[in-house]
Design a protein around this motif. Structure first.
Motif, PDB file in Angstrom:
ATOM      1  N   ARG A  10       2.503 -11.680 -11.576  1.00 42.82           N
ATOM      2  CA  ARG A  10       3.916 -11.972 -11.780  1.00 42.82           C
ATOM      3  C   ARG A  10       4.560 -12.242 -10.435  1.00 42.82           C
ATOM      4  NH1 ARG A  10       6.712  -7.538 -15.213  1.00 42.82           N
ATOM      5  NH2 ARG A  10       7.971  -9.308 -15.893  1.00 42.82           N
ATOM      6  N   SER A  11       5.850 -12.619 -10.459  1.00 40.84           N
ATOM      7  CA  SER A  11       6.570 -12.933  -9.238  1.00 40.84           C
ATOM      8  C   SER A  11       6.869 -11.660  -8.467  1.00 40.84           C
ATOM      9  CB  SER A  11       7.871 -13.669  -9.574  1.00 40.84           C
ATOM     10  OG  SER A  11       8.731 -12.818 -10.334  1.00 40.84           O
ATOM     11  N   LEU A  12       7.236 -11.853  -7.201  1.00 44.55           N
ATOM     12  CA  LEU A  12       7.531 -10.708  -6.349  1.00 44.55           C
ATOM     13  C   LEU A  12       8.690  -9.866  -6.881  1.00 44.55           C
ATOM     14  CD1 LEU A  12       7.155  -9.080  -3.741  1.00 44.55           C
ATOM     15  CD2 LEU A  12       8.558 -10.784  -2.552  1.00 44.55           C
ATOM     16  N   PRO A  13       9.824 -10.447  -7.276  1.00 49.10           N
ATOM     17  CA  PRO A  13      10.903  -9.615  -7.835  1.00 49.10           C
ATOM     18  C   PRO A  13      10.471  -8.855  -9.085  1.00 49.10           C
ATOM     19  CG  PRO A  13      11.745 -11.774  -7.246  1.00 49.10           C
ATOM     20  CD  PRO A  13      10.262 -11.859  -7.150  1.00 49.10           C
ATOM     21  N   ALA A  14       9.638  -9.477  -9.938  1.00 50.63           N
ATOM     22  CA  ALA A  14       9.197  -8.787 -11.147  1.00 50.63           C
ATOM     23  C   ALA A  14       8.309  -7.601 -10.810  1.00 50.63           C
ATOM     24  CB  ALA A  14       8.451  -9.766 -12.056  1.00 50.63           C
ATOM     25  N   ILE A  15       7.450  -7.748  -9.819  1.00 49.85           N
ATOM     26  CA  ILE A  15       6.584  -6.631  -9.407  1.00 49.85           C
ATOM     27  C   ILE A  15       7.423  -5.469  -8.884  1.00 49.85           C
ATOM     28  CG2 ILE A  15       4.798  -5.925  -7.774  1.00 49.85           C
ATOM     29  CD1 ILE A  15       3.653  -8.725  -7.948  1.00 49.85           C
ATOM     30  N   LEU A  16       8.390  -5.771  -8.040  1.00 49.08           N
ATOM     31  CA  LEU A  16       9.242  -4.713  -7.494  1.00 49.08           C
ATOM     32  C   LEU A  16      10.071  -4.061  -8.593  1.00 49.08           C
ATOM     33  CD1 LEU A  16      10.454  -6.432  -4.185  1.00 49.08           C
ATOM     34  CD2 LEU A  16       8.670  -4.699  -4.456  1.00 49.08           C
ATOM     35  N   ARG A  17      10.507  -4.845  -9.566  1.00 49.59           N
ATOM     36  CA  ARG A  17      11.265  -4.269 -10.680  1.00 49.59           C
ATOM     37  C   ARG A  17      10.381  -3.344 -11.515  1.00 49.59           C
ATOM     38  NH1 ARG A  17      13.116  -8.631 -12.231  1.00 49.59           N
ATOM     39  NH2 ARG A  17      11.616  -9.160 -13.869  1.00 49.59           N
ATOM     40  N   ASP A  18       9.136  -3.743 -11.736  1.00 50.95           N
ATOM     41  CA  ASP A  18       8.217  -2.882 -12.482  1.00 50.95           C
ATOM     42  C   ASP A  18       7.937  -1.593 -11.717  1.00 50.95           C
ATOM     43  OD1 ASP A  18       8.108  -4.799 -14.421  1.00 50.95           O
ATOM     44  OD2 ASP A  18       6.255  -5.706 -13.695  1.00 50.95           O
ATOM     45  N   ALA A  19       7.796  -1.697 -10.388  1.00 50.77           N
ATOM     46  CA  ALA A  19       7.547  -0.502  -9.580  1.00 50.77           C
ATOM     47  C   ALA A  19       8.733   0.445  -9.624  1.00 50.77           C
ATOM     48  CB  ALA A  19       7.236  -0.909  -8.139  1.00 50.77           C
ATOM     49  N   ALA A  20       9.946  -0.095  -9.555  1.00 49.95           N
ATOM     50  CA  ALA A  20      11.131   0.761  -9.640  1.00 49.95           C
ATOM     51  C   ALA A  20      11.225   1.433 -11.000  1.00 49.95           C
ATOM     52  CB  ALA A  20      12.384  -0.066  -9.360  1.00 49.95           C
ATOM     53  N   ASP A  21      10.899   0.697 -12.054  1.00 51.57           N
ATOM     54  CA  ASP A  21      10.912   1.277 -13.401  1.00 51.57           C
ATOM     55  C   ASP A  21       9.883   2.390 -13.512  1.00 51.57           C
ATOM     56  OD1 ASP A  21      11.577   1.680 -16.011  1.00 51.57           O
ATOM     57  OD2 ASP A  21      10.441  -0.013 -16.796  1.00 51.57           O
ATOM     58  N   LEU A  22       8.700   2.189 -12.939  1.00 45.61           N
ATOM     59  CA  LEU A  22       7.671   3.220 -12.973  1.00 45.61           C
ATOM     60  C   LEU A  22       8.111   4.468 -12.220  1.00 45.61           C
ATOM     61  CD1 LEU A  22       4.787   4.164 -13.595  1.00 45.61           C
ATOM     62  CD2 LEU A  22       4.048   2.974 -11.512  1.00 45.61           C
ATOM     63  N   ALA A  23       8.716   4.295 -11.040  1.00 43.20           N
ATOM     64  CA  ALA A  23       9.169   5.448 -10.260  1.00 43.20           C
ATOM     65  C   ALA A  23      10.259   6.224 -11.004  1.00 43.20           C
ATOM     66  CB  ALA A  23       9.683   4.985  -8.904  1.00 43.20           C
ATOM     67  N   LEU A  24      11.161   5.521 -11.690  1.00 42.46           N
ATOM     68  CA  LEU A  24      12.228   6.209 -12.418  1.00 42.46           C
ATOM     69  C   LEU A  24      11.694   6.970 -13.627  1.00 42.46           C
ATOM     70  CD1 LEU A  24      15.049   3.507 -12.306  1.00 42.46           C
ATOM     71  CD2 LEU A  24      14.894   5.618 -10.982  1.00 42.46           C
ATOM     72  N   ALA A 246       7.209   8.692  -3.092  1.00 37.29           N
ATOM     73  CA  ALA A 246       7.321   8.319  -4.501  1.00 37.29           C
ATOM     74  C   ALA A 246       7.470   6.814  -4.655  1.00 37.29           C
ATOM     75  CB  ALA A 246       8.496   9.048  -5.136  1.00 37.29           C
ATOM     76  N   VAL A 247       8.331   6.210  -3.851  1.00 38.19           N
ATOM     77  CA  VAL A 247       8.514   4.753  -3.914  1.00 38.19           C
ATOM     78  C   VAL A 247       7.235   4.048  -3.482  1.00 38.19           C
ATOM     79  CG1 VAL A 247       9.806   2.824  -2.941  1.00 38.19           C
ATOM     80  CG2 VAL A 247      11.000   4.923  -3.581  1.00 38.19           C
ATOM     81  N   GLN A 248       6.632   4.512  -2.399  1.00 37.99           N
ATOM     82  CA  GLN A 248       5.406   3.875  -1.927  1.00 37.99           C
ATOM     83  C   GLN A 248       4.298   3.957  -2.979  1.00 37.99           C
ATOM     84  OE1 GLN A 248       5.005   6.172   1.688  1.00 37.99           O
ATOM     85  NE2 GLN A 248       5.650   4.430   2.945  1.00 37.99           N
ATOM     86  N   ALA A 249       4.142   5.129  -3.599  1.00 37.19           N
ATOM     87  CA  ALA A 249       3.092   5.294  -4.603  1.00 37.19           C
ATOM     88  C   ALA A 249       3.330   4.383  -5.801  1.00 37.19           C
ATOM     89  CB  ALA A 249       3.030   6.754  -5.050  1.00 37.19           C
ATOM     90  N   ALA A 250       4.567   4.261  -6.256  1.00 33.21           N
ATOM     91  CA  ALA A 250       4.860   3.406  -7.408  1.00 33.21           C
ATOM     92  C   ALA A 250       4.537   1.952  -7.111  1.00 33.21           C
ATOM     93  CB  ALA A 250       6.322   3.567  -7.808  1.00 33.21           C
ATOM     94  N   VAL A 251       4.880   1.486  -5.910  1.00 32.27           N
ATOM     95  CA  VAL A 251       4.589   0.094  -5.557  1.00 32.27           C
ATOM     96  C   VAL A 251       3.087  -0.128  -5.431  1.00 32.27           C
ATOM     97  CG1 VAL A 251       4.928  -1.674  -3.807  1.00 32.27           C
ATOM     98  CG2 VAL A 251       6.823  -0.192  -4.446  1.00 32.27           C
ATOM     99  N   LEU A 252       2.391   0.789  -4.767  1.00 30.87           N
ATOM    100  CA  LEU A 252       0.947   0.642  -4.606  1.00 30.87           C
ATOM    101  C   LEU A 252       0.231   0.597  -5.950  1.00 30.87           C
ATOM    102  CD1 LEU A 252       0.298   3.012  -1.569  1.00 30.87           C
ATOM    103  CD2 LEU A 252      -0.212   0.582  -1.653  1.00 30.87           C
ATOM    104  N   VAL A 253       0.610   1.479  -6.861  1.00 28.97           N
ATOM    105  CA  VAL A 253      -0.047   1.522  -8.166  1.00 28.97           C
ATOM    106  C   VAL A 253       0.266   0.277  -8.979  1.00 28.97           C
ATOM    107  CG1 VAL A 253      -0.043   2.743 -10.373  1.00 28.97           C
ATOM    108  CG2 VAL A 253      -0.223   4.014  -8.240  1.00 28.97           C
ATOM    109  N   THR A 254       1.513  -0.164  -8.965  1.00 26.36           N
ATOM    110  CA  THR A 254       1.884  -1.352  -9.734  1.00 26.36           C
ATOM    111  C   THR A 254       1.098  -2.575  -9.274  1.00 26.36           C
ATOM    112  OG1 THR A 254       4.112  -0.462 -10.055  1.00 26.36           O
ATOM    113  CG2 THR A 254       3.814  -2.810 -10.421  1.00 26.36           C
TER     114      THR A 254
END
Length: 795
Positions: A10-24, A246-254
């Motif tokens: 997916r696009s970069l904004p979509a990946i970051l949005r998914d990571a933020a959703d996962l962290a929340l 927490a933010v780093q882990a969510a982005v890495l996993v996504t």
């Protein structure tokens, strides 16, 4: 949040949005894991810093300055780095479980992190070396492009090269979740390269944004909050410490579990191996592995032993001789065996027992309760950390570093100096300060006098002053031993209040302190003004004044008057002392002290005063016998002239040339002796900010700045600012015996610095920082220091 099985590139904004959703969605587990890993690291850093600072800290408003985290140095950063690695690894496990739909116990994730440390540390070191290489590459590129390309193109090329290198380097961070989840090949870096191949910009961009840029932003925010509320610095550090991993882990996993589009080639994470690793970390598995004994086993008669489970007797190993050990025997066999041993008597060299030790019932009960508490605590820690108690404990633990620091500051085991800071209402350049005996400080700015009604100047009585606001080129003021203030300023040659006849009009003012006697003139807390004609010489605005209060209520004014310059002659200045009976100067006397060769107009380029801090060229003092002493400094620096009088009438004055600081704008004090000289703080170092000095009691006081601050760390900002405000006390001959007090950090440029000392060791510091004016009251003995600000001061 898309399911990881169907998650395609997916696009970069979509990946970051998914990571933020996962962290929340997984914030509870991420917070518990991060707090359990980072709070001990923050505590360790705090303790190391406290004992490293030892006697070098100051208690400012109830907290230590410098903060202990800055004093921990490399050891504190190592502890913090290990805590961050453990928190990041545990966060990767928790976030992966959330994305795969497998709940992960934070406690099991932490244990996994400890097992993965030997493999993670080398990988992180390699990435750190690559980051240093990125910096070197950037510097080389800057040097090359500046020569080969125009300025605009060179800047764009360097920026583009830096971003591209950062994206490639950030993509190698995928090796971290591969190591944690047990996926990939033997070479983790090759596996990370294969995962990012074909989607380097989105993968590397997401990792650079979420793992590098986002923590930097969190660190900047925590630093800004620390500046605004220094007392909560450790709490802000703890909050930043749990947010960043927490933010780093969510982005890495996504990014790591991201699937490729159907039909495309490229490496992907092995979801079967990932699920196998996560299943071993689920709460059900952790509960089976935990110690099931929640309650204490039945106790023996004396409360000091417990029965053995039957399985223990079966599975017990044999001793070295092949015979079963005593604790593995059944109860009846054990009793027979023990009786046989007792019948044999003591071994060779042993002492036969003559009696039994009787343990009091209260002690046995206390020991029994302790054993029960320990067993229950062990059982509680062994349970999965997924409930509300674990979340509450994690949130509460964030306060522990702050409470530890506040506790040490409250008890103050090192007897540190104490300081309290608050904002004050006065403004303008500080012209004079004094601390009358038995009274409170007096501060005079170019807006008027300010009498403090307490030692810290929380409450102030102020008056405006026309001579100080309108006098030119620099107003003159002095504070009497009783706290009264006298001022004088040149009002120009076109004054409407008095006919000048081509000379200057000088306005004088006397203000009585609020605590003055009721019979004082003017009344306590009020001022009286007068203006008179004055022959100052030279061009308008070139003459300088200095003022002092005579013991009989008179006003004594010293003048440095430029003389008419003849053709081919050097500029000369006449020094004189005028005594006026009152501020109205109805009766006055003039005593000419002599002339010196100096150019005063260099002080006023284009008619403006160019001085970073107030350091008057002309000073006047009166001794106990009413004899005046006049000091004139050369605007070009390095020289000064001292005029002394044998009597109050100055019949035969003597002018002596003495040495002075290199810059006339530096504040300095006159050291009397066989060879008087002007001394400024820090002769051996270069100042990048104004420095205030003062003499109070034996020695010299110097107020300056130091810039050796700890670099802000995103996980736990230690100190952040433009400099550390420092107060030095330099006793006579004190190059090696100086005393140091660390004061609050500066957030901007330092202006309007001044200090004043009392007779009992208190010091009041006033300064302006980022548009705000502060007063700091310092009490207690200063800390020992090596005294770079006192270099060259021998008393």
């Amino acid at each position: 949040m898309p399911n990881a099985d169907r998650l395609a590139s997916r696009s970069l904004p979509a990946i970051l949005r998914d990571a933020a959703d996962l962290a929340l969605k997984q914030w509870r587990g991420l917070l518990v894991a991060a707090a359990a890993a980072l709070v001990p690291a923050l505590l360790a850093r705090q303790v190391i810093g406290l004992f490293a600072l030892n006697t070098n800290a100051t208690v400012v408003d109830g907290t230590f300055t410098p903060v202990p985290a800055a004093g921990a140095g490399g050891a504190g950063l190592v502890a913090l780095g290990l805590g961050w690695i453990v928190a990041l690894v545990a966060g990767i496990a928790v976030a992966s479980g959330g994305l795969r739909g497998i709940p992960v116990d934070p406690r099991a994730a932490l244990l996994l992190a400890l097992r993965r440390l030997p493999a993670l540390v080398p990988a992180l070191l390699l990435i750190a070396v690559a980051a240093v290489g990125l910096q070197v590459l950037t510097l080389v590129a800057v040097a090359f492009f500046d020569i080969a390309l125009p300025q605009d193109l060179a800047t764009a090329a360097v920026f583009g090269l830096f971003v591209l290198a950062l994206v490639v380097l950030a993509s190698r961070l995928l090796s971290l979740p591969a190591i944690v989840l047990g996926d990939g090949t033997v070479s983790w870096l090759l596996h990370a390269h294969a995962l990012a191949a074909g989607r380097m910009l989105t993968t590397g961009g997401a990792l650079a944004t979420g793992v590098v840029v986002a923590p930097a932003l969190v660190g900047m925010g925590a630093a800004a909050l620390t500046q605004a509320q220094p007392a909560f610095a450790l709490l802000f550090a703890a909050l930043a410490g749990v947010i960043v991993p927490a933010v780093q882990a969510a982005v890495l996993v996504t990014v790591y579990l991201q699937r490729r589009p159907a039909g495309s080639r490229g490496a992907e994470a092995d979801l079967d191996r990932v699920d196998q690793t996560l299943s071993a970390l689920s709460p059900a598995t952790a509960a089976v592995r935990a110690d099931p004994a929640d309650a204490a086993a039945p106790s023996s008669a004396d409360g000091m032993a417990s029965t053995v489970e039957p399985s223990a007797a079966v599975d017990a190993p044999a001793d070295g001789a092949g015979a079963p050990a005593t604790h593995a025997l059944p109860d009846r066999t054990r009793s027979t065996h023990t009786a046989a041993l007792r019948a044999r008597g003591p071994r060779h060299g042993a002492v036969r027992r003559t009696g039994r030790v009787v343990v009091p019932a209260q002690v046995r009960a206390a020991l029994r309760r302790s054993v029960i508490v320990l067993r229950r605590s062990h059982a509680a820690l062994g349970r999965p950390w997924t409930g509300r108690p674990a979340l509450v404990a994690a949130l509460a633990s964030l306060l522990l570093p702050a409470l530890l620091g506040l506790g040490f500051a409250a008890t103050d085991p090192w007897d540190s100096p104490h300081a309290s800071r608050h904002g004050v209402s006065w403004s303008g350049e500080v012209l004079a300060t004094a601390w009358p005996a038995g009274r409170h400080p007096v501060v005079v700015t170019d807006y008027g006098p300010h009498w403090c009604l307490d030692d810290g100047c929380h409450s102030v009585r102020s008056r405006s002053s026309e001579p100080l606001m309108l006098g030119a080129p620099m107003p003159a003021t002095a504070i009497t031993p009783d706290g009264d203030v006298v001022s004088a300023g040149i009002r120009g040659r076109e004054s409407q209040a008095v006919k000048t006849g081509g000379d200057d009009a000088v306005q004088m003012q006397r203000c009585t302190a609020p605590w003055g006697p009721a019979t004082a003139r003017p009344k306590p807390g009020s001022c009286e003004d007068g203006i008179t004609r004055w022959h100052s010489g030279g061009n308008e605005g070139q003459a300088h004044l200095a003022v002092a209060a005579g013991p009989d209520g008179s006003v004594v004014v010293a003048t440095a008057r430029p003389l008419q310059v003849r053709s081919g002659a050097r500029p000369r200045v006449q020094l004189a002392v005028t005594r006026c009976n009152t501020v109205h100067c109805n009766r006055r006397s003039l005593d000419v002290l002599g002339t010196v060769e100096v150019e005063l107009s260099a002080w006023l380029p284009e008619g403006m005063v160019a001085a970073p801090a107030y350091a008057p060229l002309l000073e006047l003092t009166l001794d106990a016998s009413d004899r005046p002493t006049v000091l004139l400094r050369d605007p070009a620096g390095r020289r000064a002239w001292l005029a002394t009088c044998p009597t109050a009438a100055c019949d035969t004055a003597r002018i002596t040339e003495i040495g002075a600081p290199e810059r006339a704008t530096d504040q300095a004090v006159l050291l009397p002796g066989s060879t008087p000289r002007l001394v400024a703080g820090g002769d051996a170092i270069t100042f990048h900010a104004p420095v205030a000095i003062g003499a109070g009691g034996p020695g010299l006081y110097v107020l300056g700045t130091e810039s050796d601050l700890a670099a802000p760390v995103p996980l736990a900002p230690a100190e952040y600012g433009t400099g550390q405000l420092v107060l030095w006390h330099c006793p006579p001959g004190s190059a090696d015996r100086a005393r140091r007090v660390a004061l609050p950090l500066l957030t901007g440029d330092l202006f309007h610095v001044a200090l004043v000392t009392s007779g009992d060791g208190k010091v009041l510091v006033t300064y302006s920082d980022s548009g705000h004016r502060y007063a700091v009251l310092v009490t207690g003995p200063p800390n020992p220091g090596k005294g770079p600000y006192c270099a060259g001061f021998d008393g």
